[in-house]
Design a protein around this motif. Sequence first.
Motif, PDB file in Angstrom:
ATOM      1  N   ARG A 111       0.835  -1.207   0.000  1.00 33.18           N
ATOM      2  CA  ARG A 111       0.000   0.000   0.000  1.00 33.18           C
ATOM      3  C   ARG A 111       0.877   1.268   0.000  1.00 33.18           C
ATOM      4  NH1 ARG A 111      -2.381   1.470   6.021  1.00 33.18           N
ATOM      5  NH2 ARG A 111      -3.660   2.827   4.759  1.00 33.18           N
ATOM      6  N   ASN A 152      -1.974   1.121  16.673  1.00 30.86           N
ATOM      7  CA  ASN A 152      -2.135   1.919  15.464  1.00 30.86           C
ATOM      8  C   ASN A 152      -3.499   1.542  14.893  1.00 30.86           C
ATOM      9  OD1 ASN A 152      -2.188   3.149  13.015  1.00 30.86           O
ATOM     10  ND2 ASN A 152      -0.195   2.405  12.319  1.00 30.86           N
ATOM     11  N   ALA A 180      -5.084   2.737  12.628  1.00 29.86           N
ATOM     12  CA  ALA A 180      -5.172   3.052  11.194  1.00 29.86           C
ATOM     13  C   ALA A 180      -6.383   3.958  10.934  1.00 29.86           C
ATOM     14  CB  ALA A 180      -5.153   1.781  10.363  1.00 29.86           C
ATOM     15  N   ALA A 181      -7.201   3.650   9.935  1.00 29.15           N
ATOM     16  CA  ALA A 181      -8.302   4.563   9.597  1.00 29.15           C
ATOM     17  C   ALA A 181      -9.292   4.727  10.756  1.00 29.15           C
ATOM     18  CB  ALA A 181      -9.029   4.047   8.359  1.00 29.15           C
ATOM     19  N   HIS A 226      -9.512   7.824  13.233  1.00 30.63           N
ATOM     20  CA  HIS A 226     -10.212   9.078  12.966  1.00 30.63           C
ATOM     21  C   HIS A 226     -11.735   8.953  13.045  1.00 30.63           C
ATOM     22  CE1 HIS A 226      -6.173   9.741  11.568  1.00 30.63           C
ATOM     23  NE2 HIS A 226      -6.323   8.891  10.569  1.00 30.63           N
ATOM     24  N   HIS A 266       1.509   6.090  14.683  1.00 27.41           N
ATOM     25  CA  HIS A 266       1.186   6.222  13.257  1.00 27.41           C
ATOM     26  C   HIS A 266       2.482   6.218  12.473  1.00 27.41           C
ATOM     27  CE1 HIS A 266      -2.977   6.799  14.045  1.00 27.41           C
ATOM     28  NE2 HIS A 266      -2.659   7.672  14.983  1.00 27.41           N
ATOM     29  N   ILE A 267       2.503   5.403  11.452  1.00 20.93           N
ATOM     30  CA  ILE A 267       3.701   5.270  10.619  1.00 20.93           C
ATOM     31  C   ILE A 267       3.966   6.579   9.878  1.00 20.93           C
ATOM     32  CG2 ILE A 267       4.670   4.026   8.633  1.00 20.93           C
ATOM     33  CD1 ILE A 267       2.808   1.625   9.589  1.00 20.93           C
ATOM     34  N   SER A 268       2.921   7.128   9.296  1.00 23.52           N
ATOM     35  CA  SER A 268       3.048   8.383   8.547  1.00 23.52           C
ATOM     36  C   SER A 268       2.822   9.570   9.483  1.00 23.52           C
ATOM     37  CB  SER A 268       2.016   8.416   7.413  1.00 23.52           C
ATOM     38  OG  SER A 268       0.703   8.486   7.955  1.00 23.52           O
ATOM     39  N   ARG A 292      -7.760  13.419   8.825  1.00 23.02           N
ATOM     40  CA  ARG A 292      -6.838  12.641   9.679  1.00 23.02           C
ATOM     41  C   ARG A 292      -6.387  13.434  10.900  1.00 23.02           C
ATOM     42  NH1 ARG A 292      -5.581   8.178   6.196  1.00 23.02           N
ATOM     43  NH2 ARG A 292      -5.684   8.880   4.043  1.00 23.02           N
TER      44      ARG A 292
HETATM   45  C1  DQA Z   1      -1.965   5.409   9.747  1.00 20.59           C
HETATM   46  C2  DQA Z   1      -2.549   6.773   9.363  1.00 20.59           C
HETATM   47  C3  DQA Z   1      -4.036   6.681   9.136  1.00 20.59           C
HETATM   48  O1  DQA Z   1      -4.569   7.953   8.817  1.00 20.59           O
HETATM   49  C4  DQA Z   1      -4.327   5.728   7.990  1.00 20.59           C
HETATM   50  O2  DQA Z   1      -5.720   5.571   7.819  1.00 20.59           O
HETATM   51  C5  DQA Z   1      -3.656   4.408   8.148  1.00 20.59           C
HETATM   52  C6  DQA Z   1      -2.303   4.359   8.712  1.00 20.59           C
HETATM   53  C7  DQA Z   1      -0.435   5.439   9.887  1.00 20.59           C
HETATM   54  O3  DQA Z   1       0.104   4.509  10.473  1.00 20.59           O
HETATM   55  O4  DQA Z   1       0.209   6.376   9.391  1.00 20.59           O
HETATM   56  O5  DQA Z   1      -4.170   3.381   7.722  1.00 20.59           O
HETATM   57  O6  DQA Z   1      -2.494   5.038  10.994  1.00 20.59           O
END
Ligand code: DQA
Length: 143
Positions: A17, A73, A75-76, A79, A99-101, A110
């Motif tokens: 991804r 984490n 992820a989505a 939020h 969060h990785i990003s 986000r």
């Molecule tokens: C995430 C950031 C989220 O906004 C996104 O939906 C993810 C990954 C991250 O690890 O950066 O799936 O949690």
Amino acid sequence: MKILVINGPNINMLGIREPGIYGNQNYQTLLDNIKQWAEELNCQAECFQSNHEGSIVDKIQEAYDNFDGIVINPAAYTHTSVAILDALKSVGIPAVEVHISDVTKREDFRQISYAGMACEEHIIGKGLDGYRLAIQYLCDKYM
Ligand code: DQA
């Protein structure tokens, strides 16, 4: 110390991804790294990944009395999920959000983290190393 590492939807798609955002390393590499980091810190880490909000809530509830710390984490679901926020609050286990990003520099949607409201530390935008920092934080504080 026993730490539960929870990953939400699509984290199992790492390496495939959006590599420009999440990097080239795959989910198995993350699992291997977490195992090694936990060993180095003399703690135990169990990993859980799900694409389903309710399964994540179930796992957090099951952690009660079984784990000393949670790294999450969502992820989505970060939020959107009040259910994950409430589950973290329900069990009262020290939790760290990863969060990785760098979500702070991404889309407006986000910018809210519900799960983060139940976490005492937030590690954002450090790539996979963020999980190591989160485990280290919990070990330093609670071991
Ligand atoms: C995430 C950031 C989220 O906004 C996104 O939906 C993810 C990954 C991250 O690890 O950066 O799936 O949690």
